[in-house]
Design a protein around this motif. Structure first.
Motif, short mmCIF file in Angstrom:
data_model
loop_
_atom_site.label_atom_id
_atom_site.label_comp_id
_atom_site.label_asym_id
_atom_site.label_seq_id
_atom_site.Cartn_x
_atom_site.Cartn_y
_atom_site.Cartn_z
N VAL A 1 0.85 -1.20 0.00
CA VAL A 1 0.00 0.00 0.00
C VAL A 1 0.88 1.24 0.00
CG1 VAL A 1 -1.67 1.34 1.35
CG2 VAL A 1 -1.98 -1.14 1.06
N ARG A 2 1.93 1.24 0.82
CA ARG A 2 2.85 2.39 0.87
C ARG A 2 3.41 2.68 -0.51
NH1 ARG A 2 7.48 0.41 3.72
NH2 ARG A 2 8.15 -0.24 1.64
N ASP A 3 3.88 1.66 -1.21
CA ASP A 3 4.48 1.86 -2.53
C ASP A 3 3.45 2.35 -3.55
OD1 ASP A 3 6.94 1.14 -1.50
OD2 ASP A 3 6.82 -0.93 -2.24
N GLU A 4 2.24 1.84 -3.49
CA GLU A 4 1.18 2.30 -4.40
C GLU A 4 0.82 3.76 -4.13
OE1 GLU A 4 -0.19 0.86 -7.09
OE2 GLU A 4 1.20 -0.80 -6.81
N LEU A 5 0.71 4.12 -2.85
CA LEU A 5 0.42 5.52 -2.51
C LEU A 5 1.56 6.43 -2.96
CD1 LEU A 5 -1.14 5.12 1.04
CD2 LEU A 5 -2.33 5.79 -1.05
N TRP A 6 2.79 5.99 -2.75
CA TRP A 6 3.94 6.81 -3.15
C TRP A 6 3.97 7.00 -4.66
CZ3 TRP A 6 6.62 10.45 -1.35
CH2 TRP A 6 7.82 10.85 -1.93
N ASN A 7 3.66 5.96 -5.41
CA ASN A 7 3.60 6.09 -6.87
C ASN A 7 2.56 7.12 -7.28
OD1 ASN A 7 5.61 4.21 -7.35
ND2 ASN A 7 4.19 2.51 -7.54
N ALA A 8 1.40 7.10 -6.63
CA ALA A 8 0.34 8.07 -6.94
C ALA A 8 0.80 9.49 -6.61
CB ALA A 8 -0.93 7.73 -6.17
N VAL A 9 1.47 9.67 -5.48
CA VAL A 9 1.95 10.99 -5.08
C VAL A 9 2.99 11.52 -6.06
CG1 VAL A 9 3.29 12.23 -3.31
CG2 VAL A 9 1.39 10.74 -2.64
N THR A 10 3.95 10.68 -6.43
CA THR A 10 5.02 11.15 -7.31
C THR A 10 4.51 11.50 -8.71
OG1 THR A 10 5.65 8.88 -7.91
CG2 THR A 10 6.83 9.91 -6.08
N VAL B 1 1.78 13.16 -9.31
CA VAL B 1 1.07 14.44 -9.29
C VAL B 1 1.80 15.54 -8.53
CG1 VAL B 1 -1.19 13.34 -9.53
CG2 VAL B 1 -0.31 13.84 -7.24
N VAL B 2 2.99 15.27 -8.01
CA VAL B 2 3.68 16.26 -7.17
C VAL B 2 4.00 17.53 -7.94
CG1 VAL B 2 6.04 15.42 -7.49
CG2 VAL B 2 5.39 16.51 -5.35
N GLY B 3 4.28 17.43 -9.24
CA GLY B 3 4.54 18.62 -10.05
C GLY B 3 5.66 19.47 -9.49
N THR B 4 5.38 20.76 -9.26
CA THR B 4 6.39 21.67 -8.72
C THR B 4 6.38 21.70 -7.20
OG1 THR B 4 4.86 23.53 -8.84
CG2 THR B 4 6.30 23.17 -10.75
N GLY B 5 5.55 20.87 -6.60
CA GLY B 5 5.50 20.78 -5.14
C GLY B 5 6.61 19.88 -4.63
N ALA B 6 6.45 19.43 -3.39
CA ALA B 6 7.43 18.55 -2.78
C ALA B 6 6.72 17.50 -1.96
CB ALA B 6 8.38 19.35 -1.89
N ALA B 7 7.29 16.30 -1.92
CA ALA B 7 6.72 15.22 -1.13
C ALA B 7 7.86 14.49 -0.42
CB ALA B 7 5.95 14.25 -2.02
N LEU B 8 7.56 13.99 0.77
CA LEU B 8 8.54 13.27 1.58
C LEU B 8 7.85 12.05 2.16
CD1 LEU B 8 11.34 13.39 3.23
CD2 LEU B 8 9.90 14.32 5.04
N ILE C 1 14.09 7.21 3.77
CA ILE C 1 13.49 8.46 3.31
C ILE C 1 13.40 8.43 1.79
CG2 ILE C 1 13.73 10.96 3.16
CD1 ILE C 1 15.38 10.84 5.73
N ARG C 2 12.24 8.82 1.27
CA ARG C 2 12.06 9.02 -0.17
C ARG C 2 11.57 10.45 -0.36
NH1 ARG C 2 8.50 3.84 -2.21
NH2 ARG C 2 9.42 2.31 -0.82
N THR C 3 12.04 11.09 -1.42
CA THR C 3 11.58 12.44 -1.71
C THR C 3 11.20 12.55 -3.18
OG1 THR C 3 13.81 13.23 -2.20
CG2 THR C 3 13.05 13.47 0.07
N ALA C 4 10.35 13.52 -3.47
CA ALA C 4 9.95 13.82 -4.84
C ALA C 4 9.67 15.30 -4.94
CB ALA C 4 8.70 13.02 -5.23
N GLY C 5 9.88 15.85 -6.11
CA GLY C 5 9.61 17.27 -6.33
C GLY C 5 10.78 18.14 -5.93
N THR C 6 10.51 19.44 -5.86
CA THR C 6 11.52 20.43 -5.55
C THR C 6 11.60 20.65 -4.05
OG1 THR C 6 10.99 21.52 -7.63
CG2 THR C 6 12.25 22.79 -6.04
N ARG C 7 12.81 20.66 -3.52
CA ARG C 7 12.98 20.88 -2.09
C ARG C 7 14.39 21.38 -1.81
NH1 ARG C 7 13.31 16.48 -4.32
NH2 ARG C 7 14.89 14.97 -3.89
#
Length: 93
Positions: A28-37, A39-46, A59-65
């Motif tokens: 579930v964690r990996d599926e949710l993370w795939n969905a977040v990455t 749509v993150v666009g110019t945002g940031a996710a952790l 720790i995994r990150t996506a987007g600008t930070r």
């Protein structure tokens, strides 16, 4: 993003706006993370999750930070990057 937010809130609790906390399976964690990455666009996710590391988490990150996780001999440290320069702003010096 609306669908992703709904998915996150279905499996986790939104403790403050944009911060989701929960205990889910790795699948579930990996599926949710795939969905977040997607749509993150110019945002940031952790994402912080339990892992078999010295620190006990990964720790995994996506987007600008500004804070970037960096591996240092098996430990994850956080490196700060320079603040983005604003176009049109001139230094008084």
């Amino acid at each position: 993003m609306h669908q992703t937010r709904w998915s996150l809130s279905r499996w986790t609790s939104e403790v403050v706006p944009g911060i989701f906390v929960g205990s889910v399976s790795a699948r579930v964690r990996d599926e949710l993370w795939n969905a977040v990455t997607e749509v993150v666009g110019t945002g940031a996710a952790l994402l912080l999750h339990p892992a078999t590391t010295e620190q006990g988490y990964a720790i995994r990150t996506a987007g600008t930070r500004r804070r970037v996780p960096v591996d240092f001999d098996g430990l994850t440290l956080i490196r700060m990057t320079a603040a983005p320069k604003v176009k049109g702003m001139q230094s008084p010096f």
